[in-house]
Design a protein around this motif. Structure first.
Motif: not given
Length: 454
Positions: A434-450
């Motif tokens: 397991v990886l400890a995160l201070d920010d839940p989004m720190a290890a993830f990327r979010l992209v939105t498209d039409k």
């Protein structure tokens, strides 16, 4: 009063479901449609290669139906662990399918992609900083292990799915997630009971497996401030206190506790009540907050393999298959060492006797001799060329090796020609941490498209 109704069409995209059950679920006006897209059941190769184990044709056909269901219901459609392994490549693979289907259906929508893949160098840095901890029975690792991974993914929780939904996306295509996160996210964001949100998500993760008719696929789970209610959508399916409570044992070592990002679900005090002959009400589950960590999964190349299959039908050879196989293996090993110059620790030869003990090995219960035995020869070596060469060294033994020196040379059956089949690289899971995160989004990327907007 807080409430969320989640429609779960099937245990995994690609497994199929009852279309009538899905239609009933859509008619029940859910708030979201959530489906899992992944599995580690078929081993590490899919993560190692970054590929889906399901056919593109089947995936597209079922995804098309779910996109139509989403449009009819007017609610978001969320998939977790897209493309079996949830690597970035399989997220994009399903996104491409989504764009194709949207064009064919004339749909205009917003698609969010949640990426879970990790850079091995970043994970190695986190390891050196002490932010990575082993789970029980995890292998010993170092930075070399991490850097050798062809793919590493982090398992997203409810927070990351909530962030994706907050973009206003009609469809969320998530990389690796916990199986429960895609179901628990909306109930949690709406203020439903936290214990119920995670417990209902665990029960619902595989769709109708928590009912008397698993093949029907589709269920509806209603969450509120006190608990959750499971309703099967299949006409012949029933939920019972037994089928619902038993699912805590599914892929879980503890029937009362379930670890998720940010805490632990405790169902010790949960009650399971049959509301009628189909629906089950559950209350009393507790969410115990804890440090925010996300699980890491990684796969690396463990060598290369060449396999062969031969069939034994002669009754003497069938009766003495174990001894025959041991002799073939020993002679082949000796040839590899003397002719190829490999050390015994550099390669492996395994002969599995299909019909004798190929599944359980020494744990197999003794029984009558089978009518025939399939001998699956597996040669593993550091390179593909070496594995193929070992396969060819095995060939004459698998075809002609006699039980005794004073009998005519036998000929066994190769069902294929050539007999050797190169499997290419084989993979092994090498991270269970397991990886400890201070920010839940720190290890993830979010992209939105039409999508479908021209």
């Amino acid at each position: 009063m807080a409430h969320a109704r989640v429609l779960i069409p099937t245990g995994a995209l690609g497994l199929g479901y009852d279309r009538d059950a899905l239609a009933r679920g859509v008619a029940a006006r859910p708030d979201i449609i959530a489906v899992d897209g992944g599995s580690t059941d078929s081993g590490p190769a899919y993560l190692g290669r970054g590929l889906s184990k399901y056919s593109r044709t089947t995936t597209k056909a079922e995804w098309r139906e779910l996109m139509e269901a989403r449009a009819a219901a007017g609610v978001p459609l969320v998939i977790g662990t897209a493309g079996t392994c949830g690597a970035d490549a399989t997220v994009d693979w399903l996104y491409d399918i989504t764009c194709e289907v949207a064009a064919e259906l004339g749909q205009k929508l917003i698609a969010a992609r949640l990426y879970s893949s990790q850079n091995p160098e970043d994970i190695a840095t986190s390891f050196e900083a002490g932010r990575i901890s082993p789970l029980p029975a995890a292998p010993q690792i170092g930075t070399d292990t991490i850097r050798a991974c062809t793919n590493i993914v982090a398992l997203a929780g409810a927070e990351q799915i909530t962030a994706a939904l907050a973009t206003g996306a009609d469809i969320v295509i998530a990389g690796r997630t916990t199986d429960t996160a895609i179901i628990a996210a909306l109930p949690i964001s709406r203020g439903c009971n936290l214990g119920a949100a995670w417990h209902g998500a665990k029960v619902g993760e595989c769709g109708a497996i928590a009912t008397t008719n698993p093949a029907s696929g589709t269920i509806l789970v209603d969450f509120d401030e006190a608990g959750f209610t499971l309703t099967p959508m299949g006409e012949a399916a029933r939920g019972t206190p037994y089928t619902v409570s038993a699912h805590m044992l599914y892929e879980n070592t503890d029937p009362f506790m379930l670890c998720e990002p940010g805490g632990v679900l405790d169902v010790t005090a949960a009650s399971y009540i049959a509301l009628d002959d189909r629906r089950v009400r559950v209350e009393g589950s507790i969410w115990r907050p804890g440090p925010y960590t996300v699980k890491l999964e990684g796969a690396r190349i463990a060598g290369y393999q060449c396999i062969s299959l031969t069939l034994l039908r002669d009754r003497r050879y069938v009766a003495n298959a174990r001894g025959w196989a041991a002799e073939v293996e020993a002679r082949s090993r000796s040839d590899v060492i003397s002719r190829m110059g490999l050390a015994e620790s550099d390669f492996d030869i395994e002969l599995r006797l299909i019909g004798v003990d190929a599944t359980l090995g020494p744990l197999e219960t003794p029984g009558a001799d089978p009518r025939e035995v399939g001998v699956l020869a597996i040669a593993t070596a550091p390179t593909e060329v070496q594995a193929s060469e070992i396969g060819k060294i095995l060939n004459p033994y698998l075809l002609h090796y006699a039980l005794t020196d004073d009998e005519p040379m036998p000929t066994f059956a190769f069902p294929f020609s050539p007999a050797e089949m190169n499997r290419g690289a084989i993979y092994e899971f090498c991270l269970n941490h397991v990886l400890a995160l201070d920010d839940p989004m720190a290890a993830f990327r979010l992209v939105t498209d039409k999508v479908g907007h021209g």
